[in-house]
Motif scaffolding. Structure first.
Motif, PDB file in Angstrom:
ATOM      1  N   UNK A  89       0.831  -1.212   0.000  1.00 12.00           N
ATOM      2  CA  UNK A  89       0.000   0.000   0.000  1.00 12.00           C
ATOM      3  C   UNK A  89       0.864   1.261   0.000  1.00 12.00           C
ATOM      4  N   UNK A  90       1.967   1.201   0.753  1.00  7.12           N
ATOM      5  CA  UNK A  90       2.872   2.351   0.796  1.00  7.12           C
ATOM      6  C   UNK A  90       3.542   2.574  -0.557  1.00  7.12           C
ATOM      7  N   UNK A  91       3.895   1.486  -1.265  1.00  9.20           N
ATOM      8  CA  UNK A  91       4.535   1.636  -2.579  1.00  9.20           C
ATOM      9  C   UNK A  91       3.561   2.224  -3.593  1.00  9.20           C
ATOM     10  N   UNK A  92       2.278   1.872  -3.470  1.00 14.33           N
ATOM     11  CA  UNK A  92       1.254   2.466  -4.341  1.00 14.33           C
ATOM     12  C   UNK A  92       1.141   3.965  -4.060  1.00 14.33           C
ATOM     13  N   UNK A  93       1.160   4.316  -2.777  1.00 11.76           N
ATOM     14  CA  UNK A  93       1.153   5.734  -2.390  1.00 11.76           C
ATOM     15  C   UNK A  93       2.379   6.441  -2.958  1.00 11.76           C
ATOM     16  N   UNK A  94       3.533   5.782  -2.815  1.00 12.26           N
ATOM     17  CA  UNK A  94       4.782   6.362  -3.310  1.00 12.26           C
ATOM     18  C   UNK A  94       4.787   6.573  -4.809  1.00 12.26           C
ATOM     19  N   UNK A  95       4.137   5.676  -5.538  1.00 12.55           N
ATOM     20  CA  UNK A  95       4.062   5.835  -6.993  1.00 12.55           C
ATOM     21  C   UNK A  95       3.243   7.062  -7.374  1.00 12.55           C
ATOM     22  N   UNK A  96       2.123   7.246  -6.671  1.00 16.28           N
ATOM     23  CA  UNK A  96       1.284   8.424  -6.936  1.00 16.28           C
ATOM     24  C   UNK A  96       2.068   9.703  -6.631  1.00 16.28           C
ATOM     25  N   UNK A  97       2.706   9.749  -5.463  1.00 18.84           N
ATOM     26  CA  UNK A  97       3.487  10.934  -5.083  1.00 18.84           C
ATOM     27  C   UNK A  97       4.678  11.122  -6.016  1.00 18.84           C
ATOM     28  N   UNK A  98       5.374  10.017  -6.310  1.00 24.96           N
ATOM     29  CA  UNK A  98       6.568  10.088  -7.145  1.00 24.96           C
ATOM     30  C   UNK A  98       6.271  10.580  -8.549  1.00 24.96           C
ATOM     31  N   UNK A  99       5.198  10.044  -9.148  1.00 24.73           N
ATOM     32  CA  UNK A  99       4.853  10.439 -10.516  1.00 24.73           C
ATOM     33  C   UNK A  99       4.354  11.880 -10.588  1.00 24.73           C
ATOM     34  N   UNK A 100       3.449  12.249  -9.680  1.00 27.83           N
ATOM     35  CA  UNK A 100       2.825  13.570  -9.749  1.00 27.83           C
ATOM     36  C   UNK A 100       3.728  14.692  -9.245  1.00 27.83           C
ATOM     37  N   UNK A 101       4.568  14.403  -8.256  1.00 23.74           N
ATOM     38  CA  UNK A 101       5.379  15.460  -7.657  1.00 23.74           C
ATOM     39  C   UNK A 101       6.848  15.394  -8.074  1.00 23.74           C
ATOM     40  N   UNK A 102       7.471  14.213  -7.943  1.00 23.03           N
ATOM     41  CA  UNK A 102       8.900  14.091  -8.251  1.00 23.03           C
ATOM     42  C   UNK A 102       9.152  14.115  -9.761  1.00 23.03           C
ATOM     43  N   UNK A 103       8.465  13.234 -10.500  1.00 23.99           N
ATOM     44  CA  UNK A 103       8.693  13.135 -11.943  1.00 23.99           C
ATOM     45  C   UNK A 103       8.207  14.381 -12.675  1.00 23.99           C
ATOM     46  N   UNK A 104       6.950  14.752 -12.442  1.00 20.10           N
ATOM     47  CA  UNK A 104       6.418  15.953 -13.085  1.00 20.10           C
ATOM     48  C   UNK A 104       7.208  17.183 -12.640  1.00 20.10           C
ATOM     49  N   UNK A 105       7.570  17.237 -11.366  1.00 26.24           N
ATOM     50  CA  UNK A 105       8.334  18.369 -10.857  1.00 26.24           C
ATOM     51  C   UNK A 105       9.690  18.493 -11.522  1.00 26.24           C
ATOM     52  N   UNK A 106      10.429  17.373 -11.622  1.00 28.61           N
ATOM     53  CA  UNK A 106      11.730  17.394 -12.288  1.00 28.61           C
ATOM     54  C   UNK A 106      11.588  17.747 -13.767  1.00 28.61           C
ATOM     55  N   UNK A 107      10.558  17.192 -14.404  1.00 34.54           N
ATOM     56  CA  UNK A 107      10.323  17.470 -15.828  1.00 34.54           C
ATOM     57  C   UNK A 107      10.043  18.950 -16.055  1.00 34.54           C
ATOM     58  N   UNK A 108       9.130  19.508 -15.252  1.00 33.06           N
ATOM     59  CA  UNK A 108       8.796  20.927 -15.383  1.00 33.06           C
ATOM     60  C   UNK A 108      10.011  21.810 -15.085  1.00 33.06           C
ATOM     61  N   UNK A 109      10.790  21.418 -14.055  1.00 33.43           N
ATOM     62  CA  UNK A 109      11.932  22.240 -13.635  1.00 33.43           C
ATOM     63  C   UNK A 109      13.056  22.213 -14.671  1.00 33.43           C
ATOM     64  N   UNK A 110      13.478  21.000 -15.073  1.00 30.93           N
ATOM     65  CA  UNK A 110      14.598  20.880 -16.012  1.00 30.93           C
ATOM     66  C   UNK A 110      14.216  21.418 -17.392  1.00 30.93           C
ATOM     67  N   UNK A 336       6.295  21.602  -7.146  1.00 36.47           N
ATOM     68  CA  UNK A 336       5.965  20.178  -7.036  1.00 36.47           C
ATOM     69  C   UNK A 336       7.065  19.421  -6.287  1.00 36.47           C
ATOM     70  N   UNK A 337       8.328  19.739  -6.593  1.00 31.59           N
ATOM     71  CA  UNK A 337       9.455  19.081  -5.912  1.00 31.59           C
ATOM     72  C   UNK A 337       9.466  19.400  -4.415  1.00 31.59           C
ATOM     73  N   UNK A 338       9.174  20.643  -4.080  1.00 29.80           N
ATOM     74  CA  UNK A 338       9.135  21.045  -2.667  1.00 29.80           C
ATOM     75  C   UNK A 338       8.073  20.248  -1.917  1.00 29.80           C
ATOM     76  N   UNK A 339       6.916  20.070  -2.534  1.00 30.14           N
ATOM     77  CA  UNK A 339       5.840  19.286  -1.914  1.00 30.14           C
ATOM     78  C   UNK A 339       6.275  17.834  -1.702  1.00 30.14           C
TER      79      UNK A 339
END
Length: 350
Positions: A89-110, A336-339
């Motif tokens: 369940x935690x990994x599913x949560x992490x995927x949602x957070x990772x995709x929406x905040x980390x991945x999208x955040x890095x993509x938007x930033x770079x 997004x990265x800060x969040x």
């Protein structure tokens, strides 16, 4: 990048087998397994992309939907066999957070550092926003609310019912995008990607995909056995291992792809990877795991903890607000990265 992943595969797979047979330290093997899975995932991604180009956009979309989160699905199945429901369940949560905040955040930033203003398909963004709101806020929050007044067996029944509805709607969403409304909301910049040459032939791509999937299954099974000792060594909780470590490892290859696409100013692809992968996790991977768990010793309810739910709902709302105008810049990426890092700190300290 391809050569680096090739070297990691040819070194990592033998090391994984040797280390497992000789009972090397769990901490060392945890690192070896994680790096090997990331490298194998890149091969799965490349073979899937080649098949998508050969088979055409409709079948290609289905292939990407099926194999996009295959690594995480495999890891989660073995974790379920070990009874590690909290990690899954935690990994599913992490995927949602990772995709929406980390991945999208890095993509938007770079991408935003190189291009002051980047555009992507606003119609896709709004369509995906509605699905995200449904999948996370409705389908994940409702079972948590109702479960407070239900016993365990009734909660499982509710979870199965919600899972079936999620899968049905996800398949309908694929049908909508790939068949009935394919091209209706096409962005002007999407036409130039239609005449691509596949990296590998159809036969080679299928062979590599099969071998990589088998190797990931073997390495993932052994990775799950290291969680307990690694957690004790570093003081990590099962929640932190699932939300941060497993989620990043399971989605690392496509994370890198999204950032590279943003750097090339192909924002439609970058956003589709980030948001599309989130929808796959919420509407396909999570419900499939609930159904698979019925055939295993441990039944998994679709009930998350309050911190997990708050984190997912917050990330969805933030992504919807930022992406609904069809434009991005480096500051939105930084937001997004800060969040993401705020939530990562919270899960580490829990």
């Amino acid at each position: 990048m391809g050569k680096i992943f090739s070297i990691l595969v040819f070194v990592g797979v033998p090391l994984s087998i040797i280390g497992t047979l000789l009972n090397w330290s769990s901490v060392i093997m945890f690192v070896v397994y994680c790096v090997t899975i990331i490298a194998l995932a890149s091969f799965m991604g490349r073979s899937t992309e080649s098949l998508a180009i050969v088979a055409g956009p409709r079948i290609g979309g289905l292939l990407n939907a099926t194999f996009g989160n295959a690594v995480e699905l495999i890891i989660s199945i073995f974790a379920l066999q070990e009874g590690l429901i909290e990690v899954v369940l935690a990994s599913l949560t992490g995927s949602v957070l990772g995709n929406l905040l980390l991945v999208a955040g890095l993509s938007f930033f770079i991408g935003g550092v190189k291009f002051k203003r980047q555009k992507f398909n606003v119609f896709d963004a709004r369509h995906n926003s509605g699905l995200l709101m449904f999948a996370v806020i409705v389908a994940f929050v409702i079972p948590e609310v109702f479960a407070t007044t239900m016993d365990e067996s009734t909660t499982i029944s509710l979870s199965v019912g919600v899972s079936i509805i999620l899968i049905a709607l996800y398949l309908a969403a694929l049908f909508f995008k790939l068949v009935t409304h394919r091209g209706v909301y096409q962005h002007n910049g999407e036409m130039e990607q239609e005449h691509e040459e596949p990296e590998w032939s159809k036969g080679k791509a299928i062979l590599i995909l099969a071998l990589a999937t088998a190797a990931v299954a073997y390495v993932s099974e052994n990775l799950v056995h290291t969680f307990e000792e690694v957690g004790e060594t570093f003081g990590w909780s099962e929640l932190f291992i699932g939300v941060i470590i497993v989620a990043i490892v399971g989605n690392a290859a496509e994370h890198a792809s999204a950032v590279i696409m943003a750097y090339k100013n192909k924002m439609d692809v970058a956003v589709e990877i980030a948001v599309g992968s989130t929808l796959q996790v919420a509407m396909f991977v999570a419900p499939i795991l609930v159904i698979i768990s019925l055939f295993l010793g441990t039944h998994m309810p679709l009930v998350f903890t309050v911190p997990e739910l708050v984190a997912m709902v917050s990330s969805v709302l933030l992504m919807v607000v930022i992406s609904n105008d069809g434009e991005s810049n480096w500051f939105e990426g930084l937001t997004l990265l800060a969040a993401y890092f705020i939530m990562a700190i919270g899960f580490y300290l829990l």
